[in-house]
Design a protein around this motif. Structure first.
Motif, PDB file in Angstrom:
ATOM      1  N   LEU A 125      61.390  28.633  24.552  1.00 52.80           N
ATOM      2  CA  LEU A 125      61.501  29.731  25.503  1.00 52.80           C
ATOM      3  C   LEU A 125      60.126  30.082  26.035  1.00 52.80           C
ATOM      4  O   LEU A 125      59.148  30.140  25.274  1.00 52.80           O
ATOM      5  CB  LEU A 125      62.122  30.963  24.823  1.00 52.80           C
ATOM      6  CG  LEU A 125      62.223  32.232  25.679  1.00 52.80           C
ATOM      7  CD1 LEU A 125      63.282  32.057  26.776  1.00 52.80           C
ATOM      8  CD2 LEU A 125      62.566  33.439  24.795  1.00 52.80           C
ATOM      9  N   ALA A 126      60.044  30.325  27.355  1.00 52.76           N
ATOM     10  CA  ALA A 126      58.798  30.752  27.988  1.00 52.76           C
ATOM     11  C   ALA A 126      59.048  32.017  28.773  1.00 52.76           C
ATOM     12  O   ALA A 126      59.969  32.077  29.597  1.00 52.76           O
ATOM     13  CB  ALA A 126      58.258  29.659  28.900  1.00 52.76           C
ATOM     14  N   ASN A 127      58.245  33.075  28.501  1.00 53.94           N
ATOM     15  CA  ASN A 127      58.282  34.312  29.274  1.00 53.94           C
ATOM     16  C   ASN A 127      57.280  34.200  30.416  1.00 53.94           C
ATOM     17  O   ASN A 127      56.111  33.843  30.196  1.00 53.94           O
ATOM     18  CB  ASN A 127      57.919  35.508  28.401  1.00 53.94           C
ATOM     19  CG  ASN A 127      59.055  35.913  27.481  1.00 53.94           C
ATOM     20  OD1 ASN A 127      60.050  36.443  27.934  1.00 53.94           O
ATOM     21  ND2 ASN A 127      58.897  35.651  26.195  1.00 53.94           N
ATOM     22  N   VAL A 128      57.688  34.525  31.643  1.00 51.42           N
ATOM     23  CA  VAL A 128      56.817  34.450  32.809  1.00 51.42           C
ATOM     24  C   VAL A 128      56.821  35.821  33.475  1.00 51.42           C
ATOM     25  O   VAL A 128      57.880  36.336  33.858  1.00 51.42           O
ATOM     26  CB  VAL A 128      57.307  33.377  33.805  1.00 51.42           C
ATOM     27  CG1 VAL A 128      56.329  33.258  34.960  1.00 51.42           C
ATOM     28  CG2 VAL A 128      57.499  32.056  33.101  1.00 51.42           C
ATOM     29  N   ASN A 129      55.624  36.408  33.586  1.00 49.57           N
ATOM     30  CA  ASN A 129      55.497  37.731  34.200  1.00 49.57           C
ATOM     31  C   ASN A 129      55.243  37.577  35.694  1.00 49.57           C
ATOM     32  O   ASN A 129      54.304  36.880  36.111  1.00 49.57           O
ATOM     33  CB  ASN A 129      54.355  38.514  33.568  1.00 49.57           C
ATOM     34  CG  ASN A 129      54.594  38.813  32.099  1.00 49.57           C
ATOM     35  OD1 ASN A 129      55.733  38.685  31.625  1.00 49.57           O
ATOM     36  ND2 ASN A 129      53.559  39.211  31.385  1.00 49.57           N
ATOM     37  N   ILE A 130      56.041  38.244  36.491  1.00 53.45           N
ATOM     38  CA  ILE A 130      55.810  38.332  37.930  1.00 53.45           C
ATOM     39  C   ILE A 130      55.496  39.802  38.220  1.00 53.45           C
ATOM     40  O   ILE A 130      56.346  40.686  38.080  1.00 53.45           O
ATOM     41  CB  ILE A 130      57.039  37.879  38.731  1.00 53.45           C
ATOM     42  CG1 ILE A 130      57.376  36.427  38.408  1.00 53.45           C
ATOM     43  CG2 ILE A 130      56.793  38.060  40.225  1.00 53.45           C
ATOM     44  CD1 ILE A 130      56.296  35.444  38.792  1.00 53.45           C
ATOM     45  N   ASP A 131      54.211  40.059  38.565  1.00 56.18           N
ATOM     46  CA  ASP A 131      53.750  41.413  38.865  1.00 56.18           C
ATOM     47  C   ASP A 131      53.335  41.456  40.327  1.00 56.18           C
ATOM     48  O   ASP A 131      52.419  40.740  40.753  1.00 56.18           O
ATOM     49  CB  ASP A 131      52.571  41.799  37.977  1.00 56.18           C
ATOM     50  CG  ASP A 131      52.978  42.022  36.536  1.00 56.18           C
ATOM     51  OD1 ASP A 131      53.593  43.047  36.241  1.00 56.18           O
ATOM     52  OD2 ASP A 131      52.675  41.137  35.685  1.00 56.18           O
ATOM     53  N   VAL A 132      54.021  42.302  41.125  1.00 59.40           N
ATOM     54  CA  VAL A 132      53.668  42.501  42.533  1.00 59.40           C
ATOM     55  C   VAL A 132      52.886  43.811  42.598  1.00 59.40           C
ATOM     56  O   VAL A 132      53.435  44.893  42.366  1.00 59.40           O
ATOM     57  CB  VAL A 132      54.915  42.549  43.429  1.00 59.40           C
ATOM     58  CG1 VAL A 132      54.499  42.740  44.883  1.00 59.40           C
ATOM     59  CG2 VAL A 132      55.735  41.283  43.253  1.00 59.40           C
ATOM     60  N   VAL A 133      51.553  43.688  42.864  1.00 61.71           N
ATOM     61  CA  VAL A 133      50.637  44.828  42.766  1.00 61.71           C
ATOM     62  C   VAL A 133      49.781  44.875  44.017  1.00 61.71           C
ATOM     63  O   VAL A 133      49.293  43.842  44.496  1.00 61.71           O
ATOM     64  CB  VAL A 133      49.742  44.716  41.510  1.00 61.71           C
ATOM     65  CG1 VAL A 133      48.784  45.897  41.449  1.00 61.71           C
ATOM     66  CG2 VAL A 133      50.583  44.630  40.257  1.00 61.71           C
ATOM     67  N   ASP A 134      49.529  46.079  44.530  1.00 56.05           N
ATOM     68  CA  ASP A 134      48.576  46.312  45.616  1.00 56.05           C
ATOM     69  C   ASP A 134      47.616  47.405  45.147  1.00 56.05           C
ATOM     70  O   ASP A 134      48.020  48.563  44.979  1.00 56.05           O
ATOM     71  CB  ASP A 134      49.302  46.748  46.885  1.00 56.05           C
ATOM     72  CG  ASP A 134      50.165  45.639  47.469  1.00 56.05           C
ATOM     73  OD1 ASP A 134      49.599  44.578  47.779  1.00 56.05           O
ATOM     74  OD2 ASP A 134      51.392  45.839  47.570  1.00 56.05           O
ATOM     75  N   VAL A 135      46.363  47.065  44.922  1.00 53.96           N
ATOM     76  CA  VAL A 135      45.400  48.011  44.386  1.00 53.96           C
ATOM     77  C   VAL A 135      44.001  47.599  44.823  1.00 53.96           C
ATOM     78  O   VAL A 135      43.712  46.411  45.024  1.00 53.96           O
ATOM     79  CB  VAL A 135      45.500  48.057  42.833  1.00 53.96           C
ATOM     80  CG1 VAL A 135      45.079  46.741  42.230  1.00 53.96           C
ATOM     81  CG2 VAL A 135      44.662  49.193  42.252  1.00 53.96           C
ATOM     82  N   ARG A 136      43.133  48.594  45.043  1.00 49.99           N
ATOM     83  CA  ARG A 136      41.727  48.310  45.369  1.00 49.99           C
ATOM     84  C   ARG A 136      41.066  47.666  44.146  1.00 49.99           C
ATOM     85  O   ARG A 136      41.521  47.830  43.011  1.00 49.99           O
ATOM     86  CB  ARG A 136      40.981  49.568  45.787  1.00 49.99           C
ATOM     87  CG  ARG A 136      40.803  50.581  44.679  1.00 49.99           C
ATOM     88  CD  ARG A 136      40.040  51.795  45.138  1.00 49.99           C
ATOM     89  NE  ARG A 136      38.650  51.436  45.440  1.00 49.99           N
ATOM     90  CZ  ARG A 136      37.740  52.303  45.819  1.00 49.99           C
ATOM     91  NH1 ARG A 136      38.073  53.584  46.009  1.00 49.99           N
ATOM     92  NH2 ARG A 136      36.501  51.928  46.051  1.00 49.99           N
ATOM     93  N   PRO A 137      39.982  46.927  44.356  1.00 43.37           N
ATOM     94  CA  PRO A 137      39.356  46.214  43.222  1.00 43.37           C
ATOM     95  C   PRO A 137      38.959  47.161  42.094  1.00 43.37           C
ATOM     96  O   PRO A 137      38.416  48.253  42.328  1.00 43.37           O
ATOM     97  CB  PRO A 137      38.125  45.558  43.844  1.00 43.37           C
ATOM     98  CG  PRO A 137      38.470  45.423  45.293  1.00 43.37           C
ATOM     99  CD  PRO A 137      39.309  46.617  45.640  1.00 43.37           C
ATOM    100  N   LEU A 138      39.260  46.735  40.857  1.00 44.09           N
ATOM    101  CA  LEU A 138      38.860  47.450  39.644  1.00 44.09           C
ATOM    102  C   LEU A 138      37.855  46.573  38.895  1.00 44.09           C
ATOM    103  O   LEU A 138      38.208  45.493  38.412  1.00 44.09           O
ATOM    104  CB  LEU A 138      40.078  47.725  38.756  1.00 44.09           C
ATOM    105  CG  LEU A 138      41.179  48.593  39.358  1.00 44.09           C
ATOM    106  CD1 LEU A 138      42.356  48.676  38.390  1.00 44.09           C
ATOM    107  CD2 LEU A 138      40.652  49.985  39.657  1.00 44.09           C
TER     108      LEU A 138
END
Length: 1209
Positions: free
Chosen positions: A411-424
């Protein structure tokens, strides 16, 4: 259509680029994100000896995840009171309290927040049973000899691995061989039984090491009945059993170990062979065990599948069994899907590919549910990929890809994160960095940005971004500056900008000096067993010294902190010491210097030198009567070139086994033509020499024997040994064994009077001496000695001149006269004796003399003979060191090698007066402000009639100036004291006193003293050594009322130390009263008698010692006035003077001194004779050879003394 495909390929390439960029970023926890499993338990086994069993699962996410569990794909209730839940349901414990088996199964962890759900892999919890053999009654087995049989084990099931053993009740293993075999299942097979197999304690033991358990089956009894008719038979398969047919299938997983078993019964015992149908057995992987009954292939691959045949045969026939082997494999990833961070409106793709045998089935899930439940417009889901277009925030989720076949699931978990943020920027502001000159600097600027951001660096004081080949910005924002210089130091700004904004941090860079290291000595060459010291010199930046660490290594292997365990190699920081160095110690030694910023190394090649190995393979060729060629092979020179070879031989008949050097050969040569002597059985060996030393000798060569020959040389060193008159004992050096050249060596001796026209006399002898009688004494002869043996004579001998034996001289010289040179030196003249009266080789003349009386008092002197020899033919000699004003007798004789001839008639002569010795002491016995009373002792040798004294004195105050010298002539020699008046008060004076005869005054003795001030008075002491029996009266100068101390001393002639010392203290007001009071006291009379008795005893001892010829020092060790030394006359007896008795005397700082020549003779026997001082009795016979000894004790002589010559101001 082609354009569409081309466009699709471009889009996919772009998606791959975005995916690559997204995977490079780690989302900070401050940004909302789906859960990610970061830790989970592996397979858990419930061992009975554990206290509890923990199953855990950890995940991260924002918001913080919550946890749920499933067991065997069903929800698991964490509220069960039999388990302990902790860490917000992340972990639960199963106590080992008897109900553990209830929890056996496969668990999964689900971590979820509002953005998604992450699923862990299966966590299997295994509860093993306690293995036990069933209780059963086993019937005895009764078989005929030669029959087959199988003893079943049927081990219980348990946690693998399982190890099975067959043993007897005494725990001795049952021996297995071609006839007896234990299968993998544990059954014991007998191809045919023998009588020795009968026993009642066959026990099967099953061991489960992970459970720490061993169980035993009930013993089995096997009885083998002997038979008179054992039938032989062809093989029949027992394993696999023949009832299963001639074929069987075996499935093995890739990477596991394949085990195929084959065992057949029969008589004789069948032999087993293995082969692969249609191919060869795998090379290097198969091993045949238990007498080839088992085929074992480790780390199985797909190439190992196929048909394998086992053949069991004996001479009656064969039996076969075929194994069809299939290789399968659990699923494994070929393209594992990767998590990604995306911005709104972007596209992406998830790839999931796996392989296995059988081929795995792939399923997609979203947040743990089938992917079909989450349809998004534009998304495409297929078994091997999911593609996204126009990603939106609601795409954020955890995607699971699961691949499974009959052998397992992954089993493989794959994270899909859709993010809009200024550089940190995650790197701290104002971070400090440092590097050394010439190295690279890395300034961190870790950031997270979505959409994609651009990173730029610049120096704080500059406006433009950094440009140039030395600057490189990595994808994670790190700035790399290569080949740094001191100018690169300073502050830098990192700017990160995307569509949402930009951010910056500052980093500070320091540049340090690079560390340098040098090992010395460079490339040393060290002889074996010596000590080598290596030093590592370092230079580093002052800021890095605290972190500097040095380490040593050899050939890349580091030494321990302190060197080797045996202490032979010691590392002490910058120093490495190797004691008793060996050949194994040579190699490349490295010193590494490591600081917090850099690491440098320097090396040196250590070469160990040793003596060469011995030469090998000695070979003889070109064998001749007088030569042979020797050839050899060089051994290892151990890093030092061979400079030469030493060829030795053995073959001396007189010293068998003794090796002698024959020749030397240059190191580049390995052959030598050897010159040999006749009649020798040679054996050779060779030694190699280099700068370290010699090798061990080589193994000896073969023997080489040379034939005999006549002698090549005659004896040397022909001489005459001391012999009697009219005989010659002729001797010579015999030929050595290696010079004899053959058997039967003898010597032919011939002789005749020198120059006489007569025939040679001849005699042959076998030893190296011959006695010849001659008619005359000390006559010259021509003598020849020639070597001969059984093969002939040596070369023609050379003549030598030898003389016949000597006799004593038979006449005495005639003394012509004695000329007196001075009071201590005379010249003696005599006539030489004729040559024919010498009867040998004249060595010289000897003068003997002795003192008969003193002309001062007429006292007869005991005879003490002194001798002096003069070598060669001469007629005069000087006799020194005589006593002045004395009468002597003198004789002369001639002597040769045989001895001394008769003495001449005694000649009588007298020596004139001389100047006296210095007085024995000078002391100031009383002094006040203007007067001083002096007392002195008589000279030891008056050397004539004493006429008086010369007293001189002068002022020597604290200045370097010396006062006027004043003279006082004292014409009364019997008066040993004088009172000086009209002296200055509180003034230092120096006094000089000389004794005088008609010949003049002798050497002075000195004393210093200072006058006193008003009202003061000083009394001196009579010095040690005062003789109270002498005619002078030192006490008459004492003043009334003084305190007097008289010391009585007796001198021991051996060590000049006092034997006893008595002190008499007297007090009196008047001189006469002093003696009147003491003389009437009985105690005083008794004391004086005791002193007289002791003095008499000591004088008697001294006289006896003198008569024994004792040897005494001729120097008096007197404590004289501390003036610089002035060497005086050495009037001692011949051969006895020694400067070693002279004490260094202190000098006066305020008196000017110069040497004063003695008026007497300073002649020494050494100046006039040979120093051969031998004593003879009155009849002239020799009595000894004691240097400086006298016939009756030692002649006392005046030692050198110290005198200061007065200078007139």
């Amino acid at each position: 259509m082609e354009m569409l495909l081309s466009g699709r390929g471009l889009i996919i390439s772009l998606i791959f680029f975005l995916l690559k960029f997204s995977t490079a970023m780690e989302i900070p926890l401050s940004v909302q994100q789906v859960p990610t499993i970061i830790k989970q338990s592996e397979v858990q086994v419930a061992f009975p000896f554990d206290e509890y069993f923990q199953i855990e699962c950890e995940a991260k996410g924002n918001p913080e995840p919550t946890f749920t569990w499933t067991k065997d794909d069903r929800p698991f209730d964490l509220s069960d009171p039999r388990i302990i839940v902790s860490n917000n349901s992340r972990t639960f414990k199963i106590p080992n309290e008897g109900h553990v088996s209830h929890f056996q199964g496969k668990y999964r962890c689900f971590a979820s927040n509002k953005l998604g759900v992450a699923i862990s892999e299966e966590i299997e919890f295994i509860v093993p049973n306690v293995p036990k053999f069933p209780k059963e009654k086993i019937d005895p087995l009764d078989v005929e000899e030669g029959d087959p049989i199988v003893l079943p084990c049927n081990p219980p099931k348990g946690l693998p691995p399982l190890h099975i053993y067959w043993m007897n009740i005494e725990l001795e293993h049952i021996k297995q061989d071609e006839r007896v075999y234990m299968s993998q299942k544990g059954d014991l097979y007998f191809a045919n039984v023998e009588e020795k197999d009968s026993r009642n304690d066959y026990c099967c033991f099953a061991a489960f090491p992970r459970l720490r358990t061993i169980v035993q089956k009930m013993p089995m009894k096997l009885t083998v009945n002997s038979s008179n008719s054992i039938k032989q038979r062809k093989p029949r398969m027992l394993l696999p059993p023949s009832e299963h047919g001639s074929e069987s299938s075996v499935t093995v997983l890739k990477g596991d170990t394949l085990l195929l078993e084959c065992f057949a019964e029969g008589l004789p015992t069948p032999q087993v062979e293995w082969n692969k149908m249609g191919g060869d057995l795998p090379k290097g992987t198969e091993t045949k065990e238990n007498s080839v009954k088992t085929l074992k292939i480790e780390n199985v691959s797909y190439q190992d599948k196929g048909n394998y045949r086992c053949t069991a045969s004996n001479f009656l026939g064969a039996a076969t069994h075929d194994f069809h082997v299939t290789v399968e494999e659990p699923p494994h990833w070929t393209k594992k899907p990767q998590s990604g961070v995306y911005s709104t409106g972007s596209s992406g793709i998830l790839l999931c590919e796996a392989e296995g045998q059988p081929e795995p089935t792939i399923k997609w899930r979203v947040n743990g549910s089938p992917a079909e439940k989450y349809p998004f417009a534009g998304d495409v889901i297929s078994p091997r990929e999911i593609s996204f277009t126009n990603l939106q925030p609601n795409h954020t989720a955890v995607y699971q890809c699961e691949a499974s076949n009959v052998h397992g699931t992954i089993l493989a978990n794959v994270n899909i994160d859709v993010v809009d943020v200024r550089p940190l920027i995650q790197t701290e502001d104002e971070e400090n960095y440092a590097t050394v000159v010439g190295h690279s600097a890395f300034l961190q600027c870790e950031f997270f940005a979505s959409p994609e951001a651009v990173v730029s660096w610049q120096k704080v004081e500059e406006v433009k971004p950094l440009e140039g080949r030395r600057y490189h910005v990595h994808e994670n924002g790190t700035l790399q500056i290569t080949r740094t210089t001191e100018d690169d130091a300073g502050s830098y700004s990192c700017w990160v900008e995307n569509a949402k904004g930009k951010t910056a941090v500052t980093a500070n860079l320091d540049i340090r000096d690079a560390t340098k290291v040098q090992v010395s000595p460079k490339h040393p060459r060290v002889p074996k067993s010596h000590t080598l010291e290596l030093h590592c010199e370092t230079k580093c930046d002052s800021h890095l010294k605290h972190s500097l660490k040095l380490s040593w290594s050899k050939n890349g292997e580091a030494f321990t902190m302190n060197g080797t365990e045996d202490g032979r190699i010691i590392t002490d920081g910058a120093n490495l010491t190797i004691s008793n160095i060996t050949l194994e110690d040579q190699g490349i030694y490295s010193c590494s210097a490591q600081t917090a910023l850099d690491s440098v190394m320097d090396t040196t090649q250590v070469t160990v030198l040793d003596v060469p190995d011995p030469p090998e393979n000695l070979h003889l060729s070109d064998r001749q009567n007088r030569s042979v060629r020797l050839t050899w092979e060089a051994g290892d020179d151990h890093n030092s070139n061979v400079s030469e070879y030493i060829v030795e031989f053995e073959g001396n008949k007189e010293e068998p086994g003794r090796w002698e050097e024959l020749t030397r050969v240059q190191g580049k040569e390995t052959t030598a033509m050897l010159s040999l002597a006749p009649y020798v059985r040679y054996q050779f060996r060779v030694l190699a020499v280099n700068e370290v030393g010699r090798s061990r000798p080589s193994r000896p060569s073969d023997r080489h024997e040379t034939p005999p020959a006549a002698p090549d040389k005659n004896p040397q060193n022909i001489r005459v040994q001391a012999s009697q008159p009219k005989e010659m004992i002729i001797k010579w050096e015999p030929l050595k064994s290696m010079e004899q050249n053959g058997p039967g060596l003898e010597y032919r001796v011939t002789w005749k009077p020198q120059g006489a026209p007569v025939e040679w006399e001849e005699e042959t002898v076998s030893n190296h001496t011959l006695r010849v009688m001659t008619p005359t004494v000390y006559a010259p002869y021509d003598v020849q000695v020639q070597a001969i043996n059984h093969l002939g004579s040596g070369p023609e001998p050379q003549s030598v001149i030898l003389y016949s034996g000597e006799d004593y001289p038979d006449t005495a010289p005639v003394i012509h006269g004695v000329d007196v040179i001075n009071s201590t030196l005379v010249k003696v003249s005599w006539s030489t004796i004729p040559k024919d009266r010498v009867h040998g080789h004249l060595k010289g003349y000897q003068i003997s003399w002795w003192k008969t009386k003193s002309l001062l008092d007429g006292r007869t002197h005991p005879k003490e003979v002194n001798i002096l020899r003069f070598s060669g033919q001469r007629n005069y000699g000087m006799v020194p060191s005589l006593d002045a004003f004395s009468e002597f007798h003198l004789t002369v004789l001639a002597y040769n090698s045989k001895g001394a001839g008769p003495e001449s008639e005694p000649y009588i002569f007298q020596t004139p007066e001389g100047v006296p010795d210095q007085p024995t002491f000078l002391k100031v016995i009383k002094i006040n402000k203007d007067t001083a009373t002096l007392s002195w002792g008589l000279p030891k040798k008056l050397n004539g009639n004493l006429t008086g004294y010369l007293l001189q004195y002068q002022i020597i105050n604290d200045t370097y100036e010396i006062g006027e010298l004043n003279d006082i002539n004292i014409t009364t020699p019997s008066k040993p004291s004088w009172r000086l008046s009209n002296l200055n008060a509180t003034t230092k004076y120096k006094f000089y006193l000389r004794a005088c005869t008609s010949k003049g005054c002798g050497k002075p003795i000195t004393e210093e003293s200072a006058t006193l001030g008003d009202g003061s008075e000083s009394i001196g002491k009579i010095p040690e050594g005062v003789n109270l029996t002498q005619k002078t009266h030192p006490v008459e100068v004492f003043e009334p009322g003084a305190e007097h101390i008289v010391r009585l001393l007796t001198k021991n002639w051996v060590d000049n130390n006092s034997i006893f010392e008595d002190v008499i203290e007297t007090r009196g007001r008047e001189y006469t009263g002093l003696y009147d009071d003491i003389s009437t006291q009985g105690w005083f009379i008794g004391l004086m008698c005791a002193i007289a008795l002791l003095t008499l005893i000591l004088l008697t001892i001294c006289f006896v010692k003198r008569n024994k010829g004792g040897k005494y020092s001729v120097k008096e060790k007197e404590d004289l006035h501390p003036d610089p030394e002035v060497q005086s006359v050495k009037d001692e007896t011949f051969g006895e003077y020694s400067d070693s008795d002279e004490k260094p005397l202190k000098g006066s700082l305020r008196s000017l001194n110069r040497e004063m020549q003695a008026t007497g003779s300073a002649d020494s026997l050494v100046d006039y004779g040979e120093g051969e001082h031998r004593l003879f009795n009155e009849d002239g016979s020799f009595i000894g050879a004691y240097a400086g000894a006298k016939e009756k004790g030692s002649v006392e002589s005046n030692g050198s003394s110290t005198a200061t010559f007065p200078l007139r101001a």
